[in-house]
Enzyme design. Structure first.
Site, PDB file in Angstrom:
ATOM      1  CG  HIS A  85      -8.194 -16.107 -20.839  1.00 29.79           C
ATOM      2  ND1 HIS A  85      -9.243 -15.236 -20.633  1.00 29.79           N
ATOM      3  CD2 HIS A  85      -7.271 -15.429 -21.551  1.00 29.79           C
ATOM      4  CE1 HIS A  85      -8.972 -14.074 -21.211  1.00 29.79           C
ATOM      5  NE2 HIS A  85      -7.780 -14.156 -21.776  1.00 29.79           N
TER       6      HIS A  85
ATOM      7  CD  GLU B 118      -3.876 -11.067 -24.156  1.00 32.99           C
ATOM      8  OE1 GLU B 118      -4.170 -10.152 -23.367  1.00 32.99           O
ATOM      9  OE2 GLU B 118      -4.665 -11.523 -25.011  1.00 32.99           O
TER      10      GLU B 118
ATOM     11  CG  HIS C 117       2.842 -18.073 -11.086  1.00 32.43           C
ATOM     12  ND1 HIS C 117       4.018 -17.735 -11.726  1.00 32.43           N
ATOM     13  CD2 HIS C 117       2.553 -19.338 -11.470  1.00 32.43           C
ATOM     14  CE1 HIS C 117       4.419 -18.753 -12.459  1.00 32.43           C
ATOM     15  NE2 HIS C 117       3.547 -19.743 -12.323  1.00 32.43           N
TER      16      HIS C 117
ATOM     17  CG  HIS D 257      -2.657 -14.380 -21.867  1.00 38.98           C
ATOM     18  ND1 HIS D 257      -2.966 -14.901 -23.104  1.00 38.98           N
ATOM     19  CD2 HIS D 257      -3.756 -13.689 -21.464  1.00 38.98           C
ATOM     20  CE1 HIS D 257      -4.199 -14.535 -23.432  1.00 38.98           C
ATOM     21  NE2 HIS D 257      -4.703 -13.802 -22.452  1.00 38.98           N
TER      22      HIS D 257
ATOM     23  CG  HIS E 132      -6.528 -11.269 -18.317  1.00 43.22           C
ATOM     24  ND1 HIS E 132      -6.691 -10.155 -19.113  1.00 43.22           N
ATOM     25  CD2 HIS E 132      -6.310 -12.283 -19.181  1.00 43.22           C
ATOM     26  CE1 HIS E 132      -6.557 -10.481 -20.382  1.00 43.22           C
ATOM     27  NE2 HIS E 132      -6.316 -11.771 -20.450  1.00 43.22           N
TER      28      HIS E 132
ATOM     29  CB  CYS F 208     -11.438 -11.949 -23.650  1.00 40.17           C
ATOM     30  SG  CYS F 208     -10.288 -12.387 -24.974  1.00 40.17           S
TER      31      CYS F 208
END
Length: 147
Positions: free
Chosen positions: A41, A129, A78, A43, A27, A37
């Site tokens: 990137h 997260e 994914h 998580h 996201h 952010c």
């Protein structure tokens, strides 16, 4: 899975179900103020969903564990969360932040629960997260446990 104690929700229901699962997703937050952010990137999110109710279904379940995982995991694992219809690049109240992802998970689960005969409620979503950062979403108090 990590064995963990989650903050608990006081509620009037007889049954409480908790489902843990994880999903990997990318996201970005489309706002300059988000700093790093704002760059794409990923998580490995860890989620715990709390569902409560008084009535069991015809199989003796409050809700089938596997259905809850399938609702969220199959949709978000994914993926680039920004591409999902639940999120919006132009509305800060729908950016894919952890807070909004947790609220979205609650809404999606509750939409499903509302179609069941026993109508349990999603009363908490815990979303980790990173190993050191998590959020908790609970429906507003006094709103009949609706997300």
């Amino acid at each position: 899975m990590i064995q963990q104690i989650y903050p608990s929700v006081t509620h009037p229901f007889q049954f409480e179900l908790n489902k843990d699962f994880h999903f990997a997703a990318a996201h970005y937050i489309p706002a300059e103020a988000a700093g790093q952010c704002s760059q794409m990137h990923g998580h490995t999110y860890f989620a715990n969903i709390t569902i409560a109710g008084n009535e069991l279904d015809e199989t003796g379940f409050l809700v089938n564990f596997s259905l809850i995982k399938k609702l969220i995991h199959d949709r978000f694992d994914h993926t680039l969360l920004n591409n999902d219809s639940q999120f919006d690049q132009h509305d800060a109240s729908r950016f894919p932040t952890s807070e909004i992802i947790a609220r979205t998970i609650c809404n999606l689960v509750q939409e499903y629960l509302d179609t069941t005969a026993n109508r349990p409620a999603c009363i908490q979503v815990f979303l980790r997260e990173t190993p050191t950062s998590y959020v908790i979403f609970r429906p507003k108090a006094g709103v009949s446990y609706e997300c």
